[in-house]
Design an enzyme around this catalytic site. Structure first.
Site, PDB file in Angstrom:
ATOM      1  N   GLY A   1     -33.125  -6.109 -27.822  1.00  0.00           N
ATOM      2  CA  GLY A   1     -33.673  -6.918 -28.907  1.00  0.00           C
ATOM      3  C   GLY A   1     -34.258  -8.243 -28.485  1.00  0.00           C
ATOM      4  O   GLY A   1     -34.685  -9.033 -29.340  1.00  0.00           O
ATOM      5  N   THR A   2     -34.328  -8.496 -27.179  1.00  0.00           N
ATOM      6  CA  THR A   2     -34.808  -9.800 -26.717  1.00  0.00           C
ATOM      7  C   THR A   2     -36.220 -10.097 -27.202  1.00  0.00           C
ATOM      8  O   THR A   2     -36.513 -11.196 -27.697  1.00  0.00           O
ATOM      9  CB  THR A   2     -34.776  -9.864 -25.175  1.00  0.00           C
ATOM     10  N   GLY A   3     -37.146  -9.140 -27.051  1.00  0.00           N
ATOM     11  CA  GLY A   3     -38.541  -9.374 -27.436  1.00  0.00           C
ATOM     12  C   GLY A   3     -38.715  -9.564 -28.929  1.00  0.00           C
ATOM     13  O   GLY A   3     -39.460 -10.460 -29.369  1.00  0.00           O
ATOM     14  N   CYS A   4     -38.046  -8.725 -29.715  1.00  0.00           N
ATOM     15  CA  CYS A   4     -38.119  -8.867 -31.178  1.00  0.00           C
ATOM     16  C   CYS A   4     -37.589 -10.234 -31.607  1.00  0.00           C
ATOM     17  O   CYS A   4     -38.173 -10.906 -32.471  1.00  0.00           O
ATOM     18  CB  CYS A   4     -37.285  -7.782 -31.857  1.00  0.00           C
TER      19      CYS A   4
ATOM     20  N   LYS B   1     -44.812 -12.863 -21.007  1.00  0.00           N
ATOM     21  CA  LYS B   1     -43.396 -12.962 -20.665  1.00  0.00           C
ATOM     22  C   LYS B   1     -43.174 -12.376 -19.270  1.00  0.00           C
ATOM     23  O   LYS B   1     -43.349 -11.181 -19.061  1.00  0.00           O
ATOM     24  CB  LYS B   1     -42.555 -12.231 -21.707  1.00  0.00           C
TER      25      LYS B   1
ATOM     26  N   THR C   1     -29.154  -6.923 -23.282  1.00  0.00           N
ATOM     27  CA  THR C   1     -30.421  -7.609 -23.566  1.00  0.00           C
ATOM     28  C   THR C   1     -31.226  -6.943 -24.671  1.00  0.00           C
ATOM     29  O   THR C   1     -32.376  -7.304 -24.896  1.00  0.00           O
ATOM     30  CB  THR C   1     -31.276  -7.655 -22.289  1.00  0.00           C
TER      31      THR C   1
END
Length: 269
Positions: A211-214, A178, A209
């Site tokens: 929690g974007t990765g989860c 990412k 933003t």
């Protein structure tokens, strides 16, 4: 009337975020939004809000194992997502349990929180490399996690390929690097070593933003459980996350969450 058929089943193995923006809470919201049945094995409990992580308490590895087995032995699992695993014993237990599930697994190698709080013990990194990553269908590191796992500093788009090659050498089937922290457009690289797919999107100037990765990893797992192949699942997950990020909202005094329910509020589901 006959009962409705069960939807695809996705197990998240991750930490709890008391603020509801990331971790288990974000995973289950994402799974519900994408039409799968979410189940959970909690690895750690965090005291967390929009300003950061105030405390972390790991569950005993045996408690993590028991949760996984309770779900797998009775309900069954069509896909798995792992997030915050915190300690070397927990990483080891999760890796061993995944070996017996036979389901695709999305590994989000969570190292630090959005606020920079450490969420993975130093001695757990090597266990993650050697025991968990070889079980992964897809691993989804951000640039900080790339550096943690490989030592490679990604400074521009050309470095994404070098980073992905180093990660593939650790054993996952696919790598999604990412590149959201790079300047310019938001560019991610998805590769299995023979097929390279660049996923490019206009950068959204958004503050909220959390929690974007989860959310991304859970969305990939949801689409894999629905029968999509990896490239299709990743593209669909990126579309969902982009919408959630665009709809992120303020909550508390710090970084607010992405909006996991944006599809419902937009009237598209």
């Amino acid at each position: 009337m006959p009962p409705n058929p069960a939807p695809p089943r996705v197990l998240t193995i991750a930490g709890s975020d008391s603020g509801g923006g990331a971790g288990i809470q974000a995973d289950l919201k994402t799974m519900l939004a994408l039409g799968v049945h979410g189940m959970s094995a909690i690895t750690s409990v965090t005291a967390q809000n929009s300003l950061g992580v105030q405390g972390v308490w790991d569950l005993p590895p045996e408690a993590v194992r028991a949760q996984i087995r309770a779900v797998a032995d009775d309900i069954g699992v069509d896909a798995v997502k792992t997030g915050m695993l915190s300690s070397a014993p927990i990483v080891g237990v999760v890796a061993r349990e995944l070996a017996g599930l036979g389901a695709p697994c999305v590994v989000d190698p969570v190292g630090v929180s959005k606020h920079g709080d450490p969420l993975l013990a130093a001695d757990a990194v090597d266990v993650l490399r050697t025991e968990l990553l070889p079980r992964a269908t897809v691993v989804t590191p951000n640039l900080d996690e790339v550096r943690l796992l490989t030592g490679i500093e990604v400074t521009d788009e050309t470095d994404l390929h070098r980073a992905a090659a180093a990660l593939l050498a650790l054993g996952p089937a696919w790598v999604l690097v990412k590149g959201g922290h790079l300047p310019g457009d938001a560019v991610d690289l998805l590769t299995d070593g023979s097929t390279d797919i660049l996923l490019r999107a206009e950068r959204l100037p958004r503050e909220h933003t959390h929690g974007t990765g989860c959310t991304l990893a859970s969305a990939i797992a949801a689409h894999l459980a629905r029968g999509d192949d990896v490239p299709t699942a990743v593209r669909a997950a990126k579309t969902y996350v982009t919408g959630a990020l665009a709809a992120g909202f303020p909550l508390g005094a710090g970084i607010g969450p992405v909006d996991h329910g944006h599809l419902t509020r937009a009237g598209t589901v």
